[in-house]
Design a protein around this motif. Structure first.
Motif, mmCIF file in Angstrom:
data_model
loop_
_atom_site.group_PDB
_atom_site.id
_atom_site.type_symbol
_atom_site.label_atom_id
_atom_site.label_comp_id
_atom_site.label_asym_id
_atom_site.label_seq_id
_atom_site.Cartn_x
_atom_site.Cartn_y
_atom_site.Cartn_z
ATOM 1 N N GLN A 198 0.827 -1.210 0.000
ATOM 2 C CA GLN A 198 0.000 0.000 0.000
ATOM 3 C C GLN A 198 0.858 1.255 0.000
ATOM 4 N N CYS A 199 1.999 1.181 0.670
ATOM 5 C CA CYS A 199 3.030 2.222 0.600
ATOM 6 C C CYS A 199 4.291 1.579 0.045
ATOM 7 N N GLU A 200 5.011 2.352 -0.774
ATOM 8 C CA GLU A 200 6.240 1.803 -1.353
ATOM 9 C C GLU A 200 7.359 1.737 -0.326
ATOM 10 N N VAL A 201 7.381 2.725 0.573
ATOM 11 C CA VAL A 201 8.387 2.804 1.632
ATOM 12 C C VAL A 201 7.693 3.373 2.865
ATOM 13 N N GLY A 202 8.374 3.333 4.001
ATOM 14 C CA GLY A 202 7.736 3.875 5.192
ATOM 15 C C GLY A 202 8.665 3.940 6.384
ATOM 16 N N PHE A 203 8.095 4.399 7.506
ATOM 17 C CA PHE A 203 8.855 4.560 8.741
ATOM 18 C C PHE A 203 8.063 4.018 9.922
ATOM 19 N N ALA A 204 8.779 3.501 10.918
ATOM 20 C CA ALA A 204 8.155 3.023 12.155
ATOM 21 C C ALA A 204 9.246 2.832 13.197
ATOM 22 N N MET A 205 8.834 2.639 14.442
ATOM 23 C CA MET A 205 9.817 2.412 15.494
ATOM 24 C C MET A 205 10.404 1.013 15.365
ATOM 25 N N ASP A 206 11.631 0.852 15.877
ATOM 26 C CA ASP A 206 12.402 -0.372 15.677
ATOM 27 C C ASP A 206 11.706 -1.641 16.153
ATOM 28 N N SER A 207 11.143 -1.614 17.369
ATOM 29 C CA SER A 207 10.570 -2.845 17.922
ATOM 30 C C SER A 207 9.360 -3.340 17.145
ATOM 31 N N MET A 208 8.631 -2.430 16.499
ATOM 32 C CA MET A 208 7.476 -2.854 15.716
ATOM 33 C C MET A 208 7.924 -3.679 14.524
ATOM 34 N N VAL A 209 9.093 -3.335 13.969
ATOM 35 C CA VAL A 209 9.644 -4.064 12.823
ATOM 36 C C VAL A 209 10.356 -5.336 13.272
ATOM 37 N N ASP A 210 11.161 -5.218 14.322
ATOM 38 C CA ASP A 210 12.042 -6.319 14.733
ATOM 39 C C ASP A 210 11.340 -7.434 15.490
ATOM 40 N N THR A 211 10.344 -7.079 16.317
ATOM 41 C CA THR A 211 9.778 -8.102 17.203
ATOM 42 C C THR A 211 8.258 -8.121 17.290
ATOM 43 N N GLN A 212 7.630 -6.976 17.525
ATOM 44 C CA GLN A 212 6.228 -6.993 17.943
ATOM 45 C C GLN A 212 5.293 -7.650 16.924
ATOM 46 N N LEU A 213 5.356 -7.215 15.676
ATOM 47 C CA LEU A 213 4.452 -7.769 14.667
ATOM 48 C C LEU A 213 4.800 -9.213 14.325
ATOM 49 N N ILE A 214 6.078 -9.551 14.410
ATOM 50 C CA ILE A 214 6.507 -10.927 14.141
ATOM 51 C C ILE A 214 5.985 -11.857 15.233
ATOM 52 N N GLN A 215 6.124 -11.443 16.486
ATOM 53 C CA GLN A 215 5.641 -12.262 17.597
ATOM 54 C C GLN A 215 4.141 -12.470 17.535
ATOM 55 N N LYS A 216 3.418 -11.493 16.994
ATOM 56 C CA LYS A 216 1.963 -11.592 16.899
ATOM 57 C C LYS A 216 1.499 -12.312 15.640
ATOM 58 N N GLY A 217 2.445 -12.705 14.799
ATOM 59 C CA GLY A 217 2.092 -13.433 13.598
ATOM 60 C C GLY A 217 1.535 -12.576 12.476
ATOM 61 N N GLN A 218 1.671 -11.254 12.606
ATOM 62 C CA GLN A 218 1.150 -10.360 11.576
ATOM 63 C C GLN A 218 2.189 -10.026 10.504
ATOM 64 N N LEU A 219 3.429 -10.367 10.779
ATOM 65 C CA LEU A 219 4.537 -10.100 9.854
ATOM 66 C C LEU A 219 5.505 -11.264 9.940
ATOM 67 N N LYS A 220 6.071 -11.637 8.792
ATOM 68 C CA LYS A 220 7.088 -12.682 8.776
ATOM 69 C C LYS A 220 8.467 -12.047 8.647
ATOM 70 N N GLN A 221 9.449 -12.696 9.261
ATOM 71 C CA GLN A 221 10.821 -12.239 9.124
ATOM 72 C C GLN A 221 11.162 -12.141 7.638
ATOM 73 N N GLY A 222 11.639 -10.979 7.199
ATOM 74 C CA GLY A 222 12.007 -10.803 5.804
ATOM 75 C C GLY A 222 10.934 -10.190 4.934
ATOM 76 N N ASP A 223 9.729 -9.974 5.486
ATOM 77 C CA ASP A 223 8.672 -9.334 4.692
ATOM 78 C C ASP A 223 9.042 -7.898 4.339
ATOM 79 N N VAL A 224 9.760 -7.232 5.244
ATOM 80 C CA VAL A 224 10.260 -5.885 4.982
ATOM 81 C C VAL A 224 11.755 -5.847 5.269
ATOM 82 N N ARG A 225 12.405 -4.878 4.645
ATOM 83 C CA ARG A 225 13.838 -4.665 4.889
ATOM 84 C C ARG A 225 14.047 -3.279 5.495
ATOM 85 N N THR A 226 14.970 -3.189 6.435
ATOM 86 C CA THR A 226 15.320 -1.902 7.024
ATOM 87 C C THR A 226 16.498 -1.315 6.246
ATOM 88 N N VAL A 227 16.286 -0.125 5.673
ATOM 89 C CA VAL A 227 17.330 0.496 4.850
ATOM 90 C C VAL A 227 17.886 1.765 5.481
#
Length: 310
Positions: A198-227
């Protein structure tokens, strides 16, 4: 998600307070906002959540014991609602983002940070903003955000707006005309919008990318890359109204600094083995207003009109 407003429109000026049950301010003997013996504690969720009060309940119970006051919890709609609520004397204790706290102080709100969020015991009260892209994206760095549909979190978000804006400016990208900015409304929403395209790029806090969404099963490791990663940002503070009685303010501050953490709350029966605090963190550590000077420096870089609202 909605397109970002122009920065000059003023986050604070357009805010409306949407806190159920606050009513008109009725200062009690201690300067509190609620009925006699009642204090109001407000926060907003970092993600779509209906359980924020549940996450803060152990802290609320502890504060009630420490102060002898009833604590009424209010889940605000956005950072602007917190700012306006404290300005109007309807909120006594508030968890801000670092940026929204600086905005509150700059706009004359009489409140002072007493502690900031700590992810793990012994950790520093700080975190980072991430610039992220979909795993399949050719974008490799922040310079590649030029011309892209870009998800931010909220105009008052430290890691989801202010620091990313400074990062774009340092890359020579105008954060209004050099990209197509979109406000996702939450850190989780921003990450998931990038993951889904829905967005080509974006911003968020680190833990939301690294752990929170992954632990909740809403994101898989590697679905997004941190650049891109920001410098360390002051952690979200809890600020107490300066209008409260000084003795009560001191009691609240000490309780949050020393007892609003998983170890104390668990060992004193305020929560069980699965205890978490607020946005799924260990607790809070003592800070003072000077801790947020880094945010003020980034304000100088961005020249964001919100930073100078008075």
């Amino acid at each position: 998600m909605s397109p970002t407003p122009r920065r000059g429109l003023g986050l604070i000026a357009v805010a409306t307070l949407a806190l159920a049950g606050c009513g008109q301010s009725a200062a009690n003997d201690d300067g509190g906002s609620g009925d006699a013996g009642t204090l109001v504690f407000a926060s907003i969720p970092s993600e779509e959540s209906t359980s924020l009060q549940e996450a803060f309940q152990p802290v609320i119970d502890m504060l009630e014991q420490e102060t002898g006051k009833q604590i009424e919890f209010q889940q605000a709609t956005d950072y602007a609602a917190i700012i306006e609520g404290q300005r109007a004397g309807k909120i006594d204790i508030a968890q801000y983002g670092a940026f929204s706290y600086v905005l509150a102080r700059n706009s004359g709100v009489e409140t002072t940070a007493v502690a900031s969020q700590v992810e793990e015991k012994g950790g520093e009260p700080g975190y980072q903003s991430y610039g992220i892209v979909n795993a399949a994206s050719p974008v490799r760095d922040l310079a590649g955000f030029q011309g892209k549909k870009t998800c931010f979190v909220d105009p008052g978000s430290t890691s989801g707006y202010l620091y990313p804006t400074a990062g774009l400016i340092n890359e020579g990208i105008d954060p209004e005309s050099g990209i197509t900015p979109v406000m996702a409304g939450g850190h989780d929403a921003s990450v998931l919008a990038v993951a889904s395209g829905q967005c080509e790029v974006g911003f968020a806090m680190d833990s939301m990318v690294d752990t929170q969404l992954i632990q909740k099963g809403q994101l898989k490791q590697g679905d997004v890359r941190t650049v891109w990663r920001s410098e360390v940002i002051a952690g979200p503070p809890i600020a107490v109204s300066d209008e409260l009685d000084p003795a009560l303010r001191g009691k609240i501050a000490r309780a949050i600094q020393e007892k609003a953490n998983v170890d104390y709350l668990r060992s004193n029966g305020f929560c069980g083995e699965d205890c978490v605090v607020g946005d799924d963190v260990w607790g809070f550590a003592k800070v003072d207003d000077g801790f947020f000077d880094g945010v003020r420096r980034v304000c100088d870089i961005t020249k964001d009109e919100q930073c100078t609202t008075s």
